[in-house]
Write an enzyme that holds these catalytic residues in place. Structure first.
Site, PDB file in Angstrom:
ATOM      1  N   LYS A 116     -13.883  -4.733  -2.844  1.00 23.64           N
ATOM      2  CA  LYS A 116     -14.641  -3.511  -3.123  1.00 23.64           C
ATOM      3  C   LYS A 116     -13.828  -2.515  -3.931  1.00 23.64           C
ATOM      4  CE  LYS A 116     -16.532  -4.438   0.862  1.00 23.64           C
ATOM      5  NZ  LYS A 116     -16.155  -4.435   2.250  1.00 23.64           N
TER       6      LYS A 116
ATOM      7  N   LYS B 128       0.831  -1.214   0.000  1.00 25.00           N
ATOM      8  CA  LYS B 128       0.000   0.000   0.000  1.00 25.00           C
ATOM      9  C   LYS B 128       0.863   1.260   0.000  1.00 25.00           C
ATOM     10  CE  LYS B 128      -4.290  -1.791   1.793  1.00 25.00           C
ATOM     11  NZ  LYS B 128      -5.292  -1.832   2.835  1.00 25.00           N
TER      12      LYS B 128
ATOM     13  N   LYS C 237      -8.421 -10.922  -6.379  1.00 19.73           N
ATOM     14  CA  LYS C 237      -9.416 -11.332  -5.381  1.00 19.73           C
ATOM     15  C   LYS C 237     -10.598 -10.374  -5.417  1.00 19.73           C
ATOM     16  CE  LYS C 237      -8.866  -9.126  -0.970  1.00 19.73           C
ATOM     17  NZ  LYS C 237      -8.861  -9.208   0.448  1.00 19.73           N
TER      18      LYS C 237
END
Ligand code: ADP
Length: 338
Positions: free
Chosen positions: A202, A120, A199
């Site tokens: 959202k 990230k 995967k």
């Protein structure tokens, strides 16, 4: 890595989910469905981790509704406030207090080597400290309730291992307070998104919401990527590499699966038809869940009451842990004798 043995009866379980909107099939198969089963045999704490969501930069205008929507999803799938403690992280201030105290026994190097942090932070120009410290707050979430079991997906195993190390270090320095939490690995594994190569998540717009109505489920499932070798309708397909077939295994009547697989292999049923069957199975599977969600959405006061009551039970448990933690760490200055 701690072995993922089955939990003993009446283990204490903690698990959390970020309020990033309504739950999708990945959340359901990878987490919620198993949480529902755990609550029959164990003492469960299920938390909507709104403070974790802050590290992702969620907008203050959006956050309250997301918390509410996730609470509705929790209750609609069958998490039962009579059985389990269902609550919102920011309602129990001890999460952040304990996180600060756990900072004292957590080397920065351990945080920097977390894969999720590395992934990230790479994409950011300015890295918030909260992104680095995220696993400490996660450890605090678990240890605050002295949970000994944590249902997790594989992607969270590294964080859970760090939580175990933090518990070990803290206990060896200040005395035995925290059990070392062990994972309960999700049986579903990683559910792939409709794109078929990442995967379901959202943030990737490759999901099917568990509360979606039939037309939305059909529209979404129609976009699902199938066996790339199947170009024409009557090309033979390979169910074992097809994500649509994987989802069939979760949602379609098991008696129909051999036919679906055989027709795919023989090229006698096209992907469009196969997806329509899947969309019907998904819609049917979640019909009672949608029904409960409609009832809950129509009685928002009831949802709030459940979360308030959950927070009260969670606070009582948290207060007991923190009493022991503060004393062990020398934060009870009133006990000093002159
Ligand atoms: P998202 O990636 O959609 O934001 P979260 O990271 O908030 O989902 O995940 C919440 C829970 O759902 C976690 O326990 C996670 O392991 C599980 N989960 C999320 N996506 C999947 C997936 N595609 N397959 C299996 N489990 C998943």
């Amino acid at each position: 890595m701690a072995e993922a043995t089955p939990p003993t009866p009446r283990s204490r379980i903690f698990s959390g989910m970020q309020p990033s909107g309504e739950a999708h099939l990945g959340n359901y198969l990878g987490a919620l469905r198993q949480w529902v089963q755990h609550q029959e045999e164990h003492d469960c704490f299920f938390c909507i981790v709104d403070q974790h969501a802050l590290t992702g930069g969620v907008s203050p205008d959006a956050l309250p509704a997301r918390v509410f929507d996730l609470a509705v999803s929790f209750l609609a799938v069958g998490l039962d406030p009579e059985e389990s403690v269902i609550f919102v992280q920011s309602d129990v201030q001890e999460h952040t207090e304990l996180a600060w105290l756990l900072n004292a026994v957590t080397p920065v190097g351990d945080l920097e080597r977390m894969t999720q942090y590395k992934d990230k932070s790479q994409r950011l120009e300015s890295i918030p400290a909260g992104l680095l410290n995220y696993p400490i707050l996660q450890a605090a979430d678990i240890l605050l309730y002295r949970a000994d079991r944590v249902p997790v997906g594989e992607d969270q195993l590294q964080h859970l291992e760090l939580a175990r190390e933090i518990a070990r270090r803290w206990n060896s320095r200040f005395g035995e307070v925290f059990p070392e939490p062990r994972p309960i690995l999700s049986r579903a594994g990683r559910i792939m998104g409709l794109d078929g190569d990442a995967k379901m998540s959202k943030s990737l717009d490759n999901t099917v919401r568990i509360l979606a109505e039939s037309d939305e489920v059909h529209r979404r499932v129609r976009t699902a990527v199938t066996d790339p070798q199947r170009v024409r309708r009557d090309d033979p397909g390979r169910p074992e590499v097809c994500n649509v077939y994987t989802l069939h295994k979760h949602f379609t009547d098991p008696e129909r699966l051999p036919d679906i697989a055989a027709q795919c292999r023989a090229g006698t049923r096209g992907c469009v038809d196969c997806k329509a069957i899947l969309a019907d199975s998904i819609t049917e599977h979640f019909e009672p869940v949608r029904e409960r969600a409609r009832e809950l959405a129509a009685t928002p006061g009831r949802v709030r009451e459940i979360l308030e009551a959950g927070a009260e039970r969670a606070r009582a448990e948290a207060a007991e842990t923190m009493g022991r933690v503060r004393e062990a760490m020398g934060l009870d200055w009133r006990s000093a004798s002159p």
